[in-house]
Design an enzyme around this catalytic site. Structure first.
Site, PDB file in Angstrom:
ATOM      1  N   HIS A  61      23.495  45.715  46.891  1.00 23.59           N
ATOM      2  CA  HIS A  61      23.788  44.677  47.878  1.00 23.59           C
ATOM      3  C   HIS A  61      24.432  45.304  49.098  1.00 23.59           C
ATOM      4  O   HIS A  61      25.321  46.143  48.984  1.00 23.59           O
ATOM      5  CB  HIS A  61      24.730  43.611  47.305  1.00 23.59           C
ATOM      6  CG  HIS A  61      25.099  42.566  48.316  1.00 23.59           C
ATOM      7  ND1 HIS A  61      24.271  41.511  48.627  1.00 23.59           N
ATOM      8  CD2 HIS A  61      26.208  42.422  49.101  1.00 23.59           C
ATOM      9  CE1 HIS A  61      24.837  40.767  49.552  1.00 23.59           C
ATOM     10  NE2 HIS A  61      26.014  41.292  49.861  1.00 23.59           N
ATOM     11  N   ASP A  96      28.476  28.434  44.676  1.00 26.82           N
ATOM     12  CA  ASP A  96      28.580  29.308  45.844  1.00 26.82           C
ATOM     13  C   ASP A  96      27.811  28.743  47.026  1.00 26.82           C
ATOM     14  O   ASP A  96      28.266  28.837  48.163  1.00 26.82           O
ATOM     15  CB  ASP A  96      28.073  30.713  45.512  1.00 26.82           C
ATOM     16  CG  ASP A  96      28.101  31.618  46.732  1.00 26.82           C
ATOM     17  OD1 ASP A  96      29.200  31.888  47.231  1.00 26.82           O
ATOM     18  OD2 ASP A  96      27.019  32.016  47.208  1.00 26.82           O
ATOM     19  N   ARG A 146      32.576  26.851  53.954  1.00 32.62           N
ATOM     20  CA  ARG A 146      33.362  27.877  54.643  1.00 32.62           C
ATOM     21  C   ARG A 146      32.851  28.106  56.054  1.00 32.62           C
ATOM     22  O   ARG A 146      33.621  28.360  56.977  1.00 32.62           O
ATOM     23  CB  ARG A 146      33.323  29.192  53.852  1.00 32.62           C
ATOM     24  CG  ARG A 146      34.131  29.166  52.555  1.00 32.62           C
ATOM     25  CD  ARG A 146      33.754  30.329  51.654  1.00 32.62           C
ATOM     26  NE  ARG A 146      33.839  31.598  52.364  1.00 32.62           N
ATOM     27  CZ  ARG A 146      33.024  32.624  52.146  1.00 32.62           C
ATOM     28  NH1 ARG A 146      32.044  32.524  51.258  1.00 32.62           N
ATOM     29  NH2 ARG A 146      33.166  33.739  52.808  1.00 32.62           N
ATOM     30  N   SER A 173      31.782  35.290  46.515  1.00 29.47           N
ATOM     31  CA  SER A 173      30.467  34.794  46.895  1.00 29.47           C
ATOM     32  C   SER A 173      29.392  35.831  46.599  1.00 29.47           C
ATOM     33  O   SER A 173      28.358  35.532  45.982  1.00 29.47           O
ATOM     34  CB  SER A 173      30.471  34.440  48.387  1.00 29.47           C
ATOM     35  OG  SER A 173      29.181  34.072  48.822  1.00 29.47           O
ATOM     36  N   LYS A 189      26.656  35.738  42.750  1.00 29.73           N
ATOM     37  CA  LYS A 189      25.191  35.778  42.759  1.00 29.73           C
ATOM     38  C   LYS A 189      24.665  37.050  42.106  1.00 29.73           C
ATOM     39  O   LYS A 189      23.701  37.013  41.336  1.00 29.73           O
ATOM     40  CB  LYS A 189      24.671  35.662  44.194  1.00 29.73           C
ATOM     41  CG  LYS A 189      25.008  34.350  44.891  1.00 29.73           C
ATOM     42  CD  LYS A 189      24.303  34.206  46.214  1.00 29.73           C
ATOM     43  CE  LYS A 189      24.851  35.125  47.286  1.00 29.73           C
ATOM     44  NZ  LYS A 189      26.145  34.722  47.823  1.00 29.73           N
TER      45      LYS A 189
END
Length: 427
Positions: free
Chosen positions: A84, A163, A170, A185, A189
């Site tokens: 990620h 999320d 947010r 967050s 995932k």
């Protein structure tokens, strides 16, 4: 599950208290079901933003968001490892990385997203390939991991629904820039995707979400801590995002550059970061292949072609070309001393490569090509940037975004470091 009054949870965090595991699990579950109102969750998000959460709270918050939905059950014969990135400009690394790591023997379930603002989205880039589709079922993901070794697709709707709700909240309540909320967050995932290992590319610099190395390091450590708490082997690399990665920023232009890398060429910085992240992923997967040699051989390009074809795409098809190209020239001679990543990202966005709202379309051919990198010599009048768009009227806004973004000096700047630091649970 024991019930709490939402206002008591809000007050506890507002006053600097530490939330219990039971309070956190209840409030996330109740919010997901609609029993905690949006204004109450807004207040709690602001309290977390101002007061923070400790490592135990953050890990529990992440777990509660994971438990709000389903987890992927990947029935795969290879070790699974994911990556990620926190987002950057010209960050097409996922495109060559996934097939490279798969070629080296791992399975890479890369569930990706779309771009918003100045940072591009992996799915938007891949959708510039004719026929390619992002939406896959769990069975299709599993089958492709077993047959090809890599899949890049959209996240399934059942992953971490809490999320999705909290992320949207947010965004409109001024609570985005909270390390515990950012980290939970991301990790909710990624952990729900089911990979046994995870490598994080945490970017810092003008084109990154975390502008300072100190902020990026705090986020990296929090992400790794959450992974360890949930028994997912996790490491992070801090990488520089003050200058765009590679020469291409946009959609089709980034796909073309990724293909160059997979065929054994491409920009040196894209190759360097792809190999660095691949080494980390292979180490977590327990594999000893040399990703640099595999990438240079072009073998990973064959895996790319199979991966694209498996999702309906034609890897040999021509990519979209822009209707308009505007060239930005050097105003003086010397050395390119600065090319601001954020400004280039905004320019690409204004040209049509990105979106202001999630429902907006993108132009597949839009983007920026950086013809010169910092440290290279230039002469007055030499082309520095190409602005690609299908909307001629967008060029003015892109040029405005680039005001002050390009600097030419009499001497070459010192070369920067791309990979700044490695963070693991042992640190």
């Amino acid at each position: 599950m024991k019930a709490f009054a939402a206002v008591d949870v809000i007050r506890a965090k507002r006053d600097g208290g530490v939330l219990s595991d039971e309070q956190i699990r209840w409030v996330i579950d109740a919010y997901t079901r609609g029993d905690v109102a949006e204004e109450q969750m807004s207040a709690l998000a602001m309290a977390v933003f101002l007061r923070g959460m400790d490592a135990r709270e953050t890990a529990t918050w992440t777990g509660a968001m994971i438990d709000s939905g389903s987890r992927l059950s990947l029935r795969v014969d290879r070790p699974t490892v994911d990556k990620h990135s926190t987002g950057g400009v010209g960050d097409k690394i996922t495109l060559p990385l996934a097939p490279l790591v798969a070629t080296c023997g791992a399975a890479v379930p890369q569930l990706s997203g779309r771009g918003l603002g100045h940072t591009g989205g992996t799915l938007d880039k891949l959708e510039s390939i004719p026929g390619w589709r992002a939406a896959l079922s769990v069975d299709e993901i599993t089958a492709q991991l077993n047959s090809v070794g890599a899949v890049i697709c959209a996240a399934t709707s059942g992953l971490a629904p809490a999320d999705r709700k909290l992320y949207a909240l947010r965004d409109v309540t001024g609570t985005v820039e909270s390390v515990p909320l950012i980290a939970s967050s991301i990790m909710s995932k990624k952990i729900a995707e089911g990979a046994s290992g995870l490598v994080l590319d945490v970017k810092t610099g003008s084109g990154a979400f975390m502008k300072s190395p100190e902020q990026a390091l705090e986020l990296a450590r929090t992400l790794v801590s959450i992974g360890s708490a949930h028994e997912v082997a996790t490491t992070a690399l801090l990488t520089d995002m003050s200058t765009p990665l590679g020469a291409a920023v946009g959609n089709a232009v980034e796909v073309a550059e990724a293909v160059e890398v997979l065929q054994g060429g491409g920009p040196a910085d894209v190759v360097e970061l792809t190999v660095a992240l691949a080494r980390e992923m292979l180490a977590l997967a327990g594999l000893s292949a040399d990703p640099a040699a595999v990438l240079a051989s072009g073998e990973a390009y064959e895996t790319w072609c199979r991966m694209i074809a498996a999702q309906g795409g034609d890897p040999s098809a021509a990519l979209p070309r822009p209707a308009h190209v505007h060239v930005v020239e050097a105003g003086s001679s010397g050395y390119l001393s600065r090319l601001d990543a954020y400004a280039v990202g905004v320019a690409a966005w204004r040209l049509g490569a990105g979106r202001a709202r999630r429902e907006d379309p993108v132009q597949h051919a839009a983007g920026v090509r950086c013809l010169v990198k910092p440290g290279e010599p230039v002469v007055q009048g030499q082309p520095l940037l190409e602005l690609h768009t299908d909307t001629a009227d967008a060029v003015g806004g892109a040029l405005e975004a680039l005001t002050g973004a390009v600097e030419v000096a009499d001497s070459a700047p010192s070369s920067g470091t791309l990979v700044l630091r490695r963070v693991s649970d042992a640190q």
